[in-house]
Design a protein around this motif. Sequence first.
Motif, PDB file in Angstrom:
ATOM      1  N   GLU A  63      39.618  40.847  36.692  1.00 32.45           N
ATOM      2  CA  GLU A  63      39.248  40.341  38.018  1.00 32.45           C
ATOM      3  C   GLU A  63      37.746  40.380  38.232  1.00 32.45           C
ATOM      4  N   HIS A  64      37.151  41.490  37.830  1.00 32.14           N
ATOM      5  CA  HIS A  64      35.720  41.637  38.053  1.00 32.14           C
ATOM      6  C   HIS A  64      34.920  40.632  37.221  1.00 32.14           C
TER       7      HIS A  64
ATOM      8  N   GLU B 127      43.510  44.904  34.196  1.00 29.73           N
ATOM      9  CA  GLU B 127      43.597  43.927  35.272  1.00 29.73           C
ATOM     10  C   GLU B 127      42.313  43.924  36.095  1.00 29.73           C
ATOM     11  N   ASP B 128      41.860  45.128  36.361  1.00 23.56           N
ATOM     12  CA  ASP B 128      40.671  45.326  37.157  1.00 23.56           C
ATOM     13  C   ASP B 128      39.442  44.705  36.468  1.00 23.56           C
ATOM     14  N   ARG B 129      39.346  44.935  35.165  1.00 22.94           N
ATOM     15  CA  ARG B 129      38.228  44.363  34.413  1.00 22.94           C
ATOM     16  C   ARG B 129      38.266  42.839  34.473  1.00 22.94           C
TER      17      ARG B 129
ATOM     18  N   ARG C  93      44.460  41.312  28.576  1.00 19.26           N
ATOM     19  CA  ARG C  93      45.426  41.767  29.575  1.00 19.26           C
ATOM     20  C   ARG C  93      46.800  41.151  29.314  1.00 19.26           C
TER      21      ARG C  93
ATOM     22  N   LYS D 221      42.499  35.885  42.033  1.00 22.75           N
ATOM     23  CA  LYS D 221      43.522  36.894  42.310  1.00 22.75           C
ATOM     24  C   LYS D 221      44.901  36.377  41.892  1.00 22.75           C
TER      25      LYS D 221
ATOM     26  N   SER E 288      46.186  48.799  34.738  1.00 26.31           N
ATOM     27  CA  SER E 288      45.319  48.644  35.899  1.00 26.31           C
ATOM     28  C   SER E 288      43.852  48.493  35.475  1.00 26.31           C
TER      29      SER E 288
ATOM     30  N   ARG F 195      34.256  52.188  36.199  1.00 28.14           N
ATOM     31  CA  ARG F 195      35.716  52.275  36.014  1.00 28.14           C
ATOM     32  C   ARG F 195      36.078  53.542  35.253  1.00 28.14           C
TER      33      ARG F 195
END
Lengths: 635, 635
Positions: free
Chosen positions: B502-503, B498-500, B544, B461, B495, B590
């Motif tokens: 993190e996952h 970023e989300d990708r 990113r 994170k 977003s 997503r």
Amino acid sequence: MALSDDVRIALDGKWRHVREQSRKELADLDLAYDHDLTLDEARARVLEQMKKLVPTGIPAAGFRVESGGTGDPGMAVTGIEMLAQFDLSLMVKAGVQWGLFGGAIENLGTERHHKAYIPGLINLDILGCFAMTETGHGSDVQSLETTATYDLATEEFVINSPTPSSRKDYIGGAAAHAQVAAVFAQLITKGENHGVHCFVVPLRDDQGNDLPGITTSDDFHKGGLGAVDNGRIVFDHVRVPRENLLNRYGQVDQGGTYSSPIESSNARFFTMLGTLIRGRISVGGSASAATEVALSIAGRYALKRRQFGPEPGNEILLMDYRMHQRRLLPLIARSYAYRFAQNQLVARMDTVQSAEEPPPPHQQRELESRAAGLKAAQTWHATRAIQEAREACGGAGYLAENRLTTLKGDTDVFTTFEGDNHVLFQLVAKELLTSYAQEVGGLDPVGLVRFAAGTVADVVKERTAASQLIQRLIDARPGRSDDNHDLLDRGTQLSLFEDREEHVLETAARRLRRANSGDKAEAFAVFNAAQDHVIRAGRVHIERVVLEAFTAGIARTESPEAQELLRDVCSLYALTSIEEDLAWFMGHNRLADTRAKTVTSLVNELLEKLRPHTLTLIEGFGVPVGTLNAAMLDD
Amino acid sequence: MALSDDVRIALDGKWRHVREQSRKELADLDLAYDHDLTLDEARARVLEQMKKLVPTGIPAAGFRVESGGTGDPGMAVTGIEMLAQFDLSLMVKAGVQWGLFGGAIENLGTERHHKAYIPGLINLDILGCFAMTETGHGSDVQSLETTATYDLATEEFVINSPTPSSRKDYIGGAAAHAQVAAVFAQLITKGENHGVHCFVVPLRDDQGNDLPGITTSDDFHKGGLGAVDNGRIVFDHVRVPRENLLNRYGQVDQGGTYSSPIESSNARFFTMLGTLIRGRISVGGSASAATEVALSIAGRYALKRRQFGPEPGNEILLMDYRMHQRRLLPLIARSYAYRFAQNQLVARMDTVQSAEEPPPPHQQRELESRAAGLKAAQTWHATRAIQEAREACGGAGYLAENRLTTLKGDTDVFTTFEGDNHVLFQLVAKELLTSYAQEVGGLDPVGLVRFAAGTVADVVKERTAASQLIQRLIDARPGRSDDNHDLLDRGTQLSLFEDREEHVLETAARRLRRANSGDKAEAFAVFNAAQDHVIRAGRVHIERVVLEAFTAGIARTESPEAQELLRDVCSLYALTSIEEDLAWFMGHNRLADTRAKTVTSLVNELLEKLRPHTLTLIEGFGVPVGTLNAAMLDD
């Protein structure tokens, strides 16, 4: 017999004897490319190499017995392809002389041309070139600007380059060696243009000087193919006798009256081009041969090079890294797929061209479409796979002594010549979208829209109809299993490919039909908005054709062990193809999310299963280690 | 001022004055590559060209004032990058001399080395090379085999190549020009190995002959970079004075006792490598510069070449075909993205390297990670984009006179040198997965598993935490609109990226943590099974970072018109990136199916919108037409 021999025999196909002969004979001829030579030296050397090929019988195989050849088209194409394992400059020079120039004389000319040129061009007494492309026009051959105007007074054709963009360009042989050219030009007589025809035009005298009215020049250095003397030709009202028209499909009598066995000028043009199909087949096959060499080099290197590892002194073979398996094995699998598809194509071409009677138009055009699409698929695969092979060998891969960069540079133009790949996939799509029964249309976008507007969904269905073997596998496919291992079933894979093709074709046709085909601007706009969709239709069609050819090739394989191995290779091809297009299969409800996620783990399972067979698969390509010619594999 | 000027100013970034100066000064120096020269001639010529660069001030900029330079790291890197617009052999030769060799002396040496070498290497009185890579070891530098054993009796280091695989290889300058080498070798004293250190070793006498114990040889022809004299070096117990150890991070006293300001040998090694970061930054920037040249050539050709069309005589510009827009505009957009990311990276590097104090380790390592990842992304983009540019120009693209094949061949090795791209993305992932606070680990897979096992999700994170500007955009993103045009919103795009990330990071960490890190074989197996996942983590992180850099670059752009245009270019980058990874976004919920299908139509909308600005975007790259050096653009 070793498993790799069984695999090689399966891959060698019907002209195995030609491959075996070439592996032996060509290896003795010192054909490897030499980067230390100047342009002139390299060109002179390749001409000497060509002379050594004459006794192999490969050049003569491409011509009918009546013309002075031995009448074995399959051997001719296979032989050219084998040259590609050794040196691509030589393959292209041979292809220009015996395939393109010789093919134009043989297929577009009549008896008098055969007698005058074919024995001499087989044994290299006559060196020719194939002067089709112009600076201004490559893929759009119907728009060539060179003119051949009949002069009634002297009974001659006047060959002329009216504009700077009508200059013939990139012509192999034009810069130095060619004494005579097969020139494609607009035939004009009595003020009327009858479209593109081919003429024999002498270029140089015995001392190699341009003849009056001819101005040749040199394209000099290229991205590869260093020994091929590509060049330019400008014609300034060059006169040739009326008899120099290659007149099989169009004739001008002494009085200047034009006649042809084919009434429609479009149909005539495409019939003439269709006879030259071997060029595309040879380029596709040679691209595959070069790819097999590159993958053999990178694969063997990965089986000897170690790097990193769980602890110092315990380094791991490159080939044992998952990422390296991911990089090389799917490319090897795809090369297997294309080899089976190429063998099938060559066999069909051989049957068609060896027959007494010309084939029905439907069969001829299906052959052309397949040759076009497979050429595009194979040459793009070559570009991608040779690039990956180079990178997979790191710094060593960048040295000329390890050959990969030469293979990359030499094959690079294959995606362009004998038809730009995008245009070729467009052509495939057009053949699928339009009815073969209808009048032959041009390659122009509006023509495509016009024909698509006239087709019905049934045509699409008919075009994609599978053979009995394939249909049986599709019918026998299992239901969905819980662990999704049914995705390894051939029938399931075939059905996914077929289903995708039908859907892409149907939706493309629907989009094109929206246009009012009477309004050319609107028709073009509709085509243009759908162009990526249309090209995609050609591409997925070929993916299906290739999977079916692989399936049929396995069925013909004699050794059960080889069959078993090939089945896994075929599944790796099928599943990595699906993986690359996964968003489509998901978005169109062909694979649900959970099922889609299994694809990647099944691919990984296959990689693990095939890893121990890497060397067998490389040996299956049948490129002897000595032919690889990569210094890093020596020690 | 024209819009293209505003765009170019935005893209030029902080060292615009260097770019402007280079555009003028370098254009006068006759730097274009000449394919007619032999290897020897090309090498001699590039050395003469280097001499002309000395007065530009770019070489001196890379060194601190105390060492004899002018202390402007940003200028040094930007200057090297500008050379790449003209000729990549020259760029690499300059990079080896002033960047790698000079950088080793400057960063690993101490005052006595600076005095002895830096003024001379700036003005080319001393020609050096950077002898790190060996035939057996490239990316895994810690496993180099060359030894430097301290001899107490004579107070010398004995440099030796104990095995065939310890031969230094691919070393620019080693084949011909280098008089002295910065040699990386295992430092051994009192029977103990203290790891890889760097030593200054004279190679040749004034006549260019190998000194006693030195055997150099030639790598000869390569896939490109024809004027760079890459070669090999074998050391047979070559003696150099104790003072020739570049001793900033490790010292051996007369009595043979080793000491270092950094206790951990791993930490010391990576600190040393970290000081050489400019090499990677220069390679990434040069790859981007070469790509901009290639896209400028192909783009301008597409704006002049016509082919096919709705009717004869009404041919269409290539750039007006949807497929051609699809081929070129997303690549142009990606080049814009990388340019902004590169500018940001250079600025950060300049700040860190210009500071009085060394940066905190956390900042230094983030810089290194970004340099590594961006180098990988930029060089793969170069390979892909230059290839596409070549194909998009057809046969003309294959002629050396139109430069694309030279750009392709020259940049091809960029994905390999200064770190193989796969290894670099692995390194990026490792930095993300492990805590910066912990002891520095090696590059080996097991180290990665060990560290991943110790991390917590919070670290992931923290690593991906966005800046204020980015967070504001993400927070302000609109709800999903019916027409899915919210996918054009930057906050939504950011977003998604970023989300990708993190996952992908979290799931990679989870997989690695499964291993019992005490068992090395098991740890390796776990790593290996997840290797593609790990590399993917590095890749999506960089995507990113690049999108954020583009976003920040637009915010800094002064002209509102330029901002508006750049916003569309940025969306094209973001949406084509999403499109390429669509299966992931769909499979991980997503993007729902209908929403996913919109991505392609939004891309097509952007292509249509950007088509009229093609020339502006090309001019924005700031490569003057005269510098493009492509014959087909002349008339």
